[in-house]
Structure formats: C-alpha cells, structure tokens
Design a protein around this motif. Structure first.
Motif, PDB file in Angstrom:
ATOM      1  N   UNK A 197      66.124  31.899 -65.994  1.00 58.46           N
ATOM      2  CA  UNK A 197      65.219  32.562 -66.572  1.00 58.46           C
ATOM      3  C   UNK A 197      63.751  32.515 -65.883  1.00 58.46           C
ATOM      4  N   UNK A 198      63.001  33.537 -65.745  1.00 58.88           N
ATOM      5  CA  UNK A 198      61.858  33.632 -64.988  1.00 58.88           C
ATOM      6  C   UNK A 198      60.791  34.040 -65.923  1.00 58.88           C
ATOM      7  N   UNK A 199      61.116  34.475 -67.174  1.00 51.00           N
ATOM      8  CA  UNK A 199      60.094  35.066 -68.058  1.00 51.00           C
ATOM      9  C   UNK A 199      60.949  35.950 -69.070  1.00 51.00           C
ATOM     10  N   UNK A 208      55.706  48.983 -72.683  1.00 48.88           N
ATOM     11  CA  UNK A 208      54.705  48.327 -73.240  1.00 48.88           C
ATOM     12  C   UNK A 208      53.601  49.182 -73.874  1.00 48.88           C
ATOM     13  N   UNK A 209      53.246  49.219 -75.155  1.00 49.81           N
ATOM     14  CA  UNK A 209      52.262  50.161 -75.535  1.00 49.81           C
ATOM     15  C   UNK A 209      50.830  49.932 -74.899  1.00 49.81           C
ATOM     16  N   UNK A 210      50.313  51.022 -74.854  1.00 49.58           N
ATOM     17  CA  UNK A 210      48.807  51.012 -74.109  1.00 49.58           C
ATOM     18  C   UNK A 210      47.810  51.689 -74.771  1.00 49.58           C
ATOM     19  N   UNK A 211      47.570  51.616 -76.127  1.00 48.40           N
ATOM     20  CA  UNK A 211      46.673  52.454 -77.059  1.00 48.40           C
ATOM     21  C   UNK A 211      45.280  52.326 -76.352  1.00 48.40           C
ATOM     22  N   UNK A 212      44.749  53.358 -76.430  1.00 50.29           N
ATOM     23  CA  UNK A 212      43.271  53.436 -75.942  1.00 50.29           C
ATOM     24  C   UNK A 212      42.688  54.248 -77.103  1.00 50.29           C
ATOM     25  N   UNK A 213      41.452  54.615 -76.937  1.00 51.19           N
ATOM     26  CA  UNK A 213      40.777  55.405 -77.741  1.00 51.19           C
ATOM     27  C   UNK A 213      41.272  56.792 -78.109  1.00 51.19           C
ATOM     28  N   UNK A 214      41.852  57.223 -76.894  1.00 50.51           N
ATOM     29  CA  UNK A 214      42.276  58.587 -77.062  1.00 50.51           C
ATOM     30  C   UNK A 214      43.729  58.687 -76.764  1.00 50.51           C
ATOM     31  N   UNK A 215      44.729  57.757 -76.690  1.00 52.66           N
ATOM     32  CA  UNK A 215      45.868  57.814 -76.333  1.00 52.66           C
ATOM     33  C   UNK A 215      46.850  56.717 -76.945  1.00 52.66           C
ATOM     34  N   UNK A 216      47.949  56.903 -77.261  1.00 50.33           N
ATOM     35  CA  UNK A 216      48.786  55.943 -77.675  1.00 50.33           C
ATOM     36  C   UNK A 216      50.397  55.935 -76.995  1.00 50.33           C
ATOM     37  N   UNK A 241      49.176  42.958 -65.047  1.00 51.66           N
ATOM     38  CA  UNK A 241      48.841  42.478 -66.533  1.00 51.66           C
ATOM     39  C   UNK A 241      50.135  42.778 -67.352  1.00 51.66           C
ATOM     40  N   UNK A 242      51.265  43.231 -66.889  1.00 50.95           N
ATOM     41  CA  UNK A 242      52.466  43.329 -67.406  1.00 50.95           C
ATOM     42  C   UNK A 242      53.403  42.232 -67.475  1.00 50.95           C
ATOM     43  N   UNK A 243      54.154  41.863 -68.532  1.00 50.05           N
ATOM     44  CA  UNK A 243      54.858  40.388 -68.901  1.00 50.05           C
ATOM     45  C   UNK A 243      55.753  40.581 -67.547  1.00 50.05           C
ATOM     46  N   UNK A 244      56.481  41.485 -67.209  1.00 47.11           N
ATOM     47  CA  UNK A 244      57.558  41.863 -66.128  1.00 47.11           C
ATOM     48  C   UNK A 244      56.899  41.039 -64.994  1.00 47.11           C
ATOM     49  N   UNK A 245      55.766  41.889 -64.544  1.00 50.20           N
ATOM     50  CA  UNK A 245      55.392  41.582 -63.200  1.00 50.20           C
ATOM     51  C   UNK A 245      54.695  40.022 -62.952  1.00 50.20           C
ATOM     52  N   UNK A 246      54.413  39.650 -64.350  1.00 51.47           N
ATOM     53  CA  UNK A 246      53.869  38.083 -64.185  1.00 51.47           C
ATOM     54  C   UNK A 246      54.860  37.308 -63.884  1.00 51.47           C
ATOM     55  N   UNK A 247      56.276  37.487 -64.496  1.00 49.95           N
ATOM     56  CA  UNK A 247      57.397  36.728 -64.348  1.00 49.95           C
ATOM     57  C   UNK A 247      57.928  37.063 -62.992  1.00 49.95           C
ATOM     58  N   UNK A 248      57.959  38.093 -62.318  1.00 49.41           N
ATOM     59  CA  UNK A 248      58.336  38.200 -60.976  1.00 49.41           C
ATOM     60  C   UNK A 248      57.600  37.746 -60.125  1.00 49.41           C
TER      61      UNK A 248
END
Length: 445
Positions: free
Chosen positions: A150-152, A253-261, A300-307
């Motif tokens: 496992x890498x993450x 990965x959800x990316x909620x912002x002030x004008x987007x979900x 900042x994605x968990x997938x790219x942090x792992x790889x």
C-alpha cells in the motif's frame, strides 16, 4: 498541434444560448442516451479558445487539431446553431456505450493458485473488484518476485496499491540490490480510460510469464531493472465509471467553494511541478466544475500525495528512475516533457525523442491495424498542460525518460474513451512490442 494555433480560455460570444445539462456533482446514473458526439475543427485560434472555455464542463477532449464534445439531445439544435465546423461522429452515445458492454469472462474459481491467470482476461473489461483479485493472482503466481504494498488511500478510502516486480537479485552486478535502474508505470489516472488498466496488466503478465519460461530478453530485463507498477492511480473515479458515469474523468473529492459544489480534481493537473504555470492558452483550470480542474493547491489530492511519496523514494535509490510512463487514452501519442511550456525544452530532449521514436516504430511494426504514433513534447504535438505527471517526474524526480503515452484509438471514430473490447488484444500486444524495444534501448542511459 501547437497550442499557439489552438488557444483555450475566453468567453464564447453565444455562450448564453444554452448551458450544460450535466452537473459534475450529480450522483444519479448518466446514460448518455441521445447525446450527439461532434468533432470540432476550429477556424481560428480565437474560436478554439472560445469553444474549449464554453464546453469546459462537458465531456470534451482535444485530439490533435480538433476538439471532441458530447452534446445532450435537448441542446443539439442550439449547438448546431453556433455554426461551428463540426462533424457528427456519433448520434447516440448512450446506445454506443451499451453496445460495447461485454460480460466479464474471468472465472477466478477455475484459476489454480500458483499459476498465471488465463489470457481470456484480455477479451473483456472487468469490474474493479475483479481487477484487485487479478493482481492478487499475479502475485500468487510469482510470489518471490512480485510484491504488493500500500502507498496510501484515495479520497473514498480505497487502498492504492503498488507492485514491485523484479528478477534474481543475485544476478545483479551493481553496487547493491537497491542500485538497480527503476521502471515506473502508472495507469488509470483518468477514470474513463479503461484501456490503460488492461495495458499495464498485460505488460506485467508478459514479464512474469517470460521470466517463468526463461525467455532471454525478459529474464535480462527483470534481473537488471526494478519495476514498480501502480495500476489504479484513481480507484474512486474508475469505480464511479462502472456505476454512475462511464465518461467520468477526475477523482471523487468534493471541491465546495462559495459558488460551486462540483466534485473532482484532474489528477494529471495536480502534480506540484509548474502546477500554476501560465502558458499562453492555459494548461489547467481553477474552475472546480472544469474537466481539467487542478485543485486548490499543488499536489493536494490524496491520490497524488500517495504516488508522489512513492516516486520520491524511488528517485533516491542508487540508479533512480530510468523510465516513467503514465498510460492514458486516447489519440496514439508519445508525449515527452514539457507540457507547461515549449520555452525552455529539456536539455535531454534529443535522446528522449530518439527513444520515443524507436518505441513508436516498434509499436507500429507489431500492429495488425496500421497503428501510427506521433511523438514529441506535449506542448508541441497536443496542447499545454500544467501540473502533469511527466513534467513532474522529469523536473522533480529526475527520470531519464518521462512520458505520457496516449493509447488507442486515434480519434472518436475508433471509439474514443469507450474503446470496444475486441480492440483490447491489438492494443496490449502493440504496447508489449514497444516496451520490449524501450527496455533494451534505455539499458545504458
């Protein structure tokens, strides 16, 4: 295609005529019934710029000198009214997707532990759970030389597995077993690109089978190189393509912002190297609803942090990463650094192009379909892309050769992202021929 000819981010003058019917955060199944797929050839750089911006939240894909786009049935009339130079490639995308749906033939209960699985695996595509079992069967067939670890974790808490494949450590004549040159392969980065998964599985199968049969070439490669394989960079997205949306691209990965979900980050725009570079036409988008959304911060994605954690460790081993390949589809291209800029280009580009050209010729020589592969820097032959894996592995991790390999088909007429299952065998065989050539050619690099 050089993106000085095809720019990508400005408002379309007639953009208010219609809006996308698909919300990328939608959870219900999307069947694409009645969707029209068009191949658009822009008449100018400005028009290309406008079109790509206008359809950034659609299922779009730049292919050499064109842009493919899927239009919902109730918006077809408005799309046609734009007067674009557009060729209708498919009048019912949903029906086409269903026509390629072939039941999995893999019967694990017939598999004998300790033996390689049946090659019938490559007759069809498979559910995610079956892929995990298939890799376990490969490990059981070669337990001393293929290690799973496992890498993450992904955003949805799926384990991201890597595999270390090697030969006889006693036959390595370097300073130590950790000094072997490393071959690193990633697949299934963009969820909808199922053929990339099948390719990395076939390459692994052939390496194991060749070593067990004492094939001279394969034995030499496994004794000389350390192979590290990551078959599922994006397990969440891949699973989502099998349950909800066959053409999903990003992670989940959800990316909620002030004008987007909106949901999802493009994992091949999220690598740290030149993440927010500003090429003339934009190499990614800060819009969470866009297909090439780069995330809130570099890596900042968990997938790219792992790889990236794995790649960092491998780059520090004695001989480092000799060849890195990120398998994608489609358009039959071998893309070298850089994607973020053509000025500068890597000093070692002539050697990378030499290897890429030889690999392309090997693929073409093995093809029964007259396959041809273009090769060169991504910024020149496809489009600008920031925060991509090949730039990152070359610029940060020092890979001698660092590619994005865009697999078959060449265009939408061949199936696009939904490559028919009967094309799996031709593609995987061609790629094996290409890697046999490459692994021999980069031996001394």
């Amino acid at each position: 295609m050089k993106l000085t000819k095809l720019a990508f981010f400005a408002p379309l003058a007639v953009a208010s005529l219609f809006q996308p019917s698909i919300s990328v955060s939608r959870a219900a199944e999307i069947n694409y019934d009645g969707y029209h797929v068009y191949s658009v050839t822009p008449s100018s750089a400005q028009e290309a710029h406008d079109i790509a911006k206008r359809f950034s939240a659609y299922n779009t894909h730049p292919v050499r000198d064109t842009l493919s786009v899927a239009i919902p049935p109730h918006e077809v009339e408005s799309f046609v009214a734009l007067g674009l130079k557009a060729r209708l490639v498919n009048a019912d995308l949903g029906r086409y997707i269903r026509s390629t749906d072939k039941s999995s033939l893999y019967k694990r209960e017939l598999h004998k532990r300790g033996e390689l699985p049946e090659l019938s695996w490559f007759d069809t595509y498979h559910p995610y759970a079956d892929h995990l079992q298939y890799w376990d069967d490969l490990v059981h067939a070669f337990p001393r030389n293929l290690k799973k670890f496992s890498i993450g974790k992904s955003y949805e808490n799926r384990t991201i597995y890597a595999f270390h494949l090697h030969g006889d450590e006693k036959k390595w004549h370097g300073k130590g077993k950790d000094d072997k040159p490393i071959i690193l392969w990633h697949a299934t980065v963009h969820a909808r690109e199922w053929i990339s998964t099948m390719v990395i599985e076939y390459l692994t199968y052939q390496l194991i089978d060749g070593y067990k049969r004492d094939d001279a070439n394969v034995t030499a490669f496994l004794d000389y190189y350390d192979f590290y394989l990551v078959p599922f960079h994006n397990p969440d997205g891949f699973s989502y393509t099998q349950t909800n949306d066959r053409l999903w691209r990003k992670n989940r990965q959800p990316r909620p912002t002030s004008n987007s979900t909106c949901i999802g980050t493009d994992l091949n725009r999220n690598w740290k190297f030149e993440w927010d570079a500003e090429p003339p036409s934009g190499g990614s988008t800060p819009d969470p609803c866009g297909q090439t959304y780069r995330g809130l911060a570099p890596g900042d994605t968990p997938e790219n942090k792992a790889l990236d954690g794995l790649s960092a460790k491998l780059s520090k081993k004695g001989a480092g990463i000799r060849s890195f390949i990120d398998f994608h589809s489609y358009s039959q291209l071998i893309l070298t650094p850089y994607g973020y800029s053509c000025d500068p280009l890597p000093e070692s580009l002539p050697r990378m192009l030499e290897v890429a050209g030889g690999t392309a010729r090997a693929i073409e020589g093995a093809s029964t379909r007259n396959s041809t592969y273009k090769f060169g820097p991504g910024c020149q032959i496809l489009y600008f892309s920031t925060g991509n894996s090949r730039d990152h592995h070359y610029g940060v991790h020092g890979a001698n050769h660092s590619w994005t390999l865009e697999l078959s088909p060449t265009d939408l007429a061949g199936g696009g992202f939904v490559l028919p299952p009967e094309q799996i065998w031709p593609v995987v065989k061609e790629q094996w021929a290409g890697q046999l050539w490459l692994l021999n050619d980069v031996w001394e690099d």
